[in-house]
Write an enzyme that holds these catalytic residues in place. Structure first.
Site, PDB file in Angstrom:
ATOM      1  N   ASP A 194       0.715  -1.372   0.326  1.00  0.00           N
ATOM      2  CA  ASP A 194      -0.093   0.184  -0.244  1.00  0.00           C
ATOM      3  C   ASP A 194       0.921   1.024   0.044  1.00  0.00           C
ATOM      4  O   ASP A 194       1.316   2.167   0.809  1.00  0.00           O
ATOM      5  CB  ASP A 194      -0.832   0.539   1.460  1.00  0.00           C
ATOM      6  CG  ASP A 194      -2.731   0.435   0.703  1.00  0.00           C
ATOM      7  OD1 ASP A 194      -1.599   1.798   0.236  1.00  0.00           O
ATOM      8  OD2 ASP A 194      -3.146   1.087   1.983  1.00  0.00           O
ATOM      9  N   HIS A 239       0.617   7.773   3.864  1.00  0.00           N
ATOM     10  CA  HIS A 239       0.749   7.161   4.974  1.00  0.00           C
ATOM     11  C   HIS A 239       2.599   7.196   5.454  1.00  0.00           C
ATOM     12  O   HIS A 239       2.444   6.504   6.127  1.00  0.00           O
ATOM     13  CB  HIS A 239       0.649   5.763   5.275  1.00  0.00           C
ATOM     14  CG  HIS A 239      -0.657   5.289   4.925  1.00  0.00           C
ATOM     15  ND1 HIS A 239      -2.177   5.414   6.178  1.00  0.00           N
ATOM     16  CD2 HIS A 239      -1.263   4.814   4.086  1.00  0.00           C
ATOM     17  CE1 HIS A 239      -2.886   5.219   5.173  1.00  0.00           C
ATOM     18  NE2 HIS A 239      -2.982   4.944   3.761  1.00  0.00           N
ATOM     19  N   ILE A 245      -1.044   9.935   9.033  1.00  0.00           N
ATOM     20  CA  ILE A 245      -1.539   8.316   9.573  1.00  0.00           C
ATOM     21  C   ILE A 245      -1.296   6.927   9.379  1.00  0.00           C
ATOM     22  O   ILE A 245      -0.882   6.989   8.477  1.00  0.00           O
ATOM     23  CB  ILE A 245      -3.109   8.517   9.141  1.00  0.00           C
ATOM     24  CG1 ILE A 245      -3.699   8.144   7.438  1.00  0.00           C
ATOM     25  CG2 ILE A 245      -3.574  10.087   9.212  1.00  0.00           C
ATOM     26  CD1 ILE A 245      -4.896   8.439   7.349  1.00  0.00           C
ATOM     27  N   GLY A 249      -5.411   2.098   7.216  1.00  0.00           N
ATOM     28  CA  GLY A 249      -6.248   1.528   8.427  1.00  0.00           C
ATOM     29  C   GLY A 249      -6.684  -0.229   8.443  1.00  0.00           C
ATOM     30  O   GLY A 249      -6.679  -0.346   9.108  1.00  0.00           O
TER      31      GLY A 249
END
Length: 291
Positions: free
Chosen positions: A194, A199, A214, A217
């Site tokens: 990903d 991120h 962040i 998820g």
């Protein structure tokens, strides 16, 4: 219109060939906290149960590995579907379900078939629903259902879709535990495929409305499943039948996850919050169904 719901949902299924081996599994496990100390395992590098995530001769596979196996990430597949052209800065992962048809092999070759069953109109946002079904020569392996939340792309007159919320049990949790998220956790996890700069890149994160990058998820998703397997299912990954969650809030690298678990027949319900931010919700509507 960046999203053409009719074109997306009526498109022919897309197929992708997947392949993975023990190194991919080990990297994923490290990305979701394998080998890190926890309240239950203060010496994880030599803990026999923990070595099942990190040592190739003893390896077994967390079912959440299905979300990254072979680089065939469900999220990326949804964003490349016909009729969908969106800005990554507007994209958040809304929810995820993995249904396991049999134990995931340490090494494998399989075919992923992807469709878009629905695109929901939430007014100020759109939710793209993607289904990925994966099978090898021996039959079905897993099914992933992914909900992708795209800010600013609603208002096209489509169906709003379901909005059911799962209430937490009206009793104290059967178990509470915490998992620390390393400051470099997102940098490690993104090596499983990903590459969204949200991120890792502070400038991109600011464009997306966050003051710093962040955590993925799906990293929180994997950390949570590992905690459930380790604390409730005796470390037996093959007992997991399905695992569903709704992403209710963000996690910043360096924070802590607080997990509250309720045991019920054949399943575990989980609440995940961020204690450093007054237990702000992180994962909601979270259920692990098991044998």
């Amino acid at each position: 219109m960046p999203i053409d719901a009719v074109k997306a949902t009526s498109a022919e299924p897309r197929t992708t060939e997947l392949a993975w081996d023990h190194k991919d599994v080990q990297l994923y496990h490290l990305g979701v906290g394998a080998g890190a100390a926890t309240p239950e395992k203060p010496h994880p590098a030599t803990d026999p149960d923990e070595l099942r995530y990190t040592l190739e001769s003893a390896l077994h596979v967390l079912p959440s590995f299905a979300t990254v196996a072979g680089g065939g990430m469900a999220l990326a597949g949804g964003l490349s579907a016909p009729g969908i052209d969106v800005d990554l800065a507007a994209v958040l992962h809304g929810g995820q379900t993995v249904t396991v048809h049999r134990a995931l092999p340490v090494r494998g070759r399989a075919t992923q078939t992807s469709t878009v069953p629905a695109v929901h109109d939430k007014g100020k946002a759109a939710v793209i629903v993607l289904r990925s079904e994966v099978a090898d020569e021996d039959g079905p392996l897993w099914t992933c259902d992914t909900q992708i939340f795209v800010r600013g792309e609603g208002g096209f007159g489509g169906d709003r879709g379901p909005s059911v919320r799962l209430e937490l049990p009206d009793r104290a949790p059967d178990l509470s535990t915490e998992r620390h998220i390393r400051a470099d956790q997102a940098l490690l996890y993104r090596l499983s495929g990903d590459w969204n700069p949200l991120h890792a890149d502070p400038e991109f994160a600011r464009l997306a409305g966050f003051d710093r990058p962040i955590l993925h998820g799906l990293c929180t998703y994997g950390v949570t499943l590992k905690a459930v397997v380790d604390t409730v299912l005796g470390g037996e990954v093959a007992r997991v039948r399905s695992y569903a969650t709704r992403f209710a809030g963000v996690v910043f690298p360096g924070e802590t996850l607080r997990l509250r678990l309720w045991r019920e027949p054949g399943r575990v319900q989980v609440s995940v919050t961020a204690p450093e931010r007054d237990d702000a919700p992180v994962l909601a509507d979270t259920v692990v169904e098991h044998s």
